[in-house]
Scaffold this motif. Structure first.
Motif, short mmCIF file in Angstrom:
data_model
loop_
_atom_site.label_atom_id
_atom_site.label_comp_id
_atom_site.label_asym_id
_atom_site.label_seq_id
_atom_site.Cartn_x
_atom_site.Cartn_y
_atom_site.Cartn_z
N PHE A 6 0.86 -1.19 0.00
CA PHE A 6 0.00 0.00 0.00
C PHE A 6 0.89 1.23 0.00
O PHE A 6 1.87 1.30 0.74
CB PHE A 6 -0.92 0.05 1.22
CG PHE A 6 -1.76 1.31 1.25
CD1 PHE A 6 -2.94 1.36 0.54
CD2 PHE A 6 -1.33 2.43 1.94
CE1 PHE A 6 -3.69 2.53 0.53
CE2 PHE A 6 -2.08 3.60 1.94
CZ PHE A 6 -3.26 3.65 1.22
N LYS A 7 0.52 2.21 -0.83
CA LYS A 7 1.12 3.54 -0.83
C LYS A 7 -0.02 4.53 -0.90
O LYS A 7 -0.95 4.34 -1.68
CB LYS A 7 2.03 3.74 -2.04
CG LYS A 7 3.27 2.88 -2.04
CD LYS A 7 4.12 3.14 -3.28
CE LYS A 7 5.34 2.25 -3.27
NZ LYS A 7 6.26 2.57 -4.37
N GLY A 8 0.04 5.56 -0.07
CA GLY A 8 -1.05 6.53 -0.12
C GLY A 8 -0.80 7.74 0.74
O GLY A 8 0.20 7.84 1.46
N GLN A 9 -1.73 8.65 0.67
CA GLN A 9 -1.66 9.92 1.36
C GLN A 9 -2.58 9.91 2.57
O GLN A 9 -3.69 9.37 2.51
CB GLN A 9 -2.08 11.05 0.42
CG GLN A 9 -2.07 12.42 1.04
CD GLN A 9 -2.63 13.48 0.12
OE1 GLN A 9 -3.28 13.18 -0.87
NE2 GLN A 9 -2.38 14.73 0.45
N GLU A 72 0.92 13.62 4.63
CA GLU A 72 2.12 12.82 4.42
C GLU A 72 1.81 11.59 3.58
O GLU A 72 0.68 11.09 3.60
CB GLU A 72 2.72 12.36 5.76
CG GLU A 72 3.43 13.47 6.50
CD GLU A 72 4.30 12.94 7.62
OE1 GLU A 72 5.35 12.33 7.31
OE2 GLU A 72 3.94 13.13 8.79
N GLU A 73 2.78 11.14 2.85
CA GLU A 73 2.69 9.91 2.07
C GLU A 73 3.24 8.78 2.93
O GLU A 73 4.24 8.96 3.63
CB GLU A 73 3.50 10.02 0.78
CG GLU A 73 3.00 11.08 -0.18
CD GLU A 73 1.70 10.73 -0.86
OE1 GLU A 73 1.45 9.52 -1.11
OE2 GLU A 73 0.92 11.65 -1.18
N THR A 95 4.42 -3.11 8.53
CA THR A 95 5.28 -2.00 8.93
C THR A 95 4.85 -0.79 8.14
O THR A 95 4.78 -0.83 6.90
CB THR A 95 6.77 -2.32 8.66
OG1 THR A 95 7.08 -3.58 9.27
CG2 THR A 95 7.66 -1.25 9.26
N VAL A 96 4.51 0.27 8.87
CA VAL A 96 4.06 1.52 8.25
C VAL A 96 5.25 2.48 8.22
O VAL A 96 5.84 2.77 9.26
CB VAL A 96 2.89 2.14 9.03
CG1 VAL A 96 2.41 3.43 8.36
CG2 VAL A 96 1.73 1.14 9.18
#
Length: 144
Positions: A6-9, A72-73, A95-96
């Motif tokens: 996952f990648k996101g704002q 933040e991303e 893990t974030v």
């Protein structure tokens, strides 16, 4: 960083009174990352339903390392840390990360596979075991 699913704002609606990411939003991001992982290995929610199974969670624990603020991303890595030999219980670590690679949180979940018809825990069919084995494993992975 490996195994990013996952990648996101961070959105306005995810912020708490302290002006940082609210605790439950971490869980939401990790849930989406697990879903993306399952789609990636070929075991989407719809595919699970074809086999009459679904993953369920018994426990979720979040360890906060660094705060994340609005806009933040982030990225979420997912790895399996434990799986039993009967193929019905598992543990997964998320893990974030902040965009600069700073570890912001670690989220651990323990779960099992659920039979949707009989409404009880179940072992996986052999063809599903082969798919589940595609889940990335942590360096400390344990099979029980």
């Amino acid at each position: 960083m490996e195994h990013i699913f996952f990648k996101g704002q961070v959105l306005w609606s995810m912020i708490d009174a302290n002006r940082h990411l609210r605790h439950s939003a971490y869980s939401d991001f990790c849930t989406q990352a697990r879903n993306n992982l399952m789609v990636h290995i070929g075991l989407s929610v719809n595919e699970c339903a074809k086999f009459g199974i679904a993953p369920i969670l018994f426990r979720e624990e979040t360890i906060f390392h660094r705060e994340i603020k609005m806009d933040e991303e982030i990225e979420v890595a997912v790895e399996m840390t434990k799986h039993n030999k009967l193929n019905n219980r598992f543990s997964i670590a998320h893990t974030v990360y902040k965009a600069d690679g700073t570890k912001s949180a670690t989220v651990h979940v323990d779960g099992a596979w659920f039979d949707l018809k009989n409404r009880k825990l179940t072992a996986l069919p052999p063809e599903v075991v082969a798919i589940v084995n595609k889940i990335p494993k942590s360096s400390s992975f344990v099979e029980e």
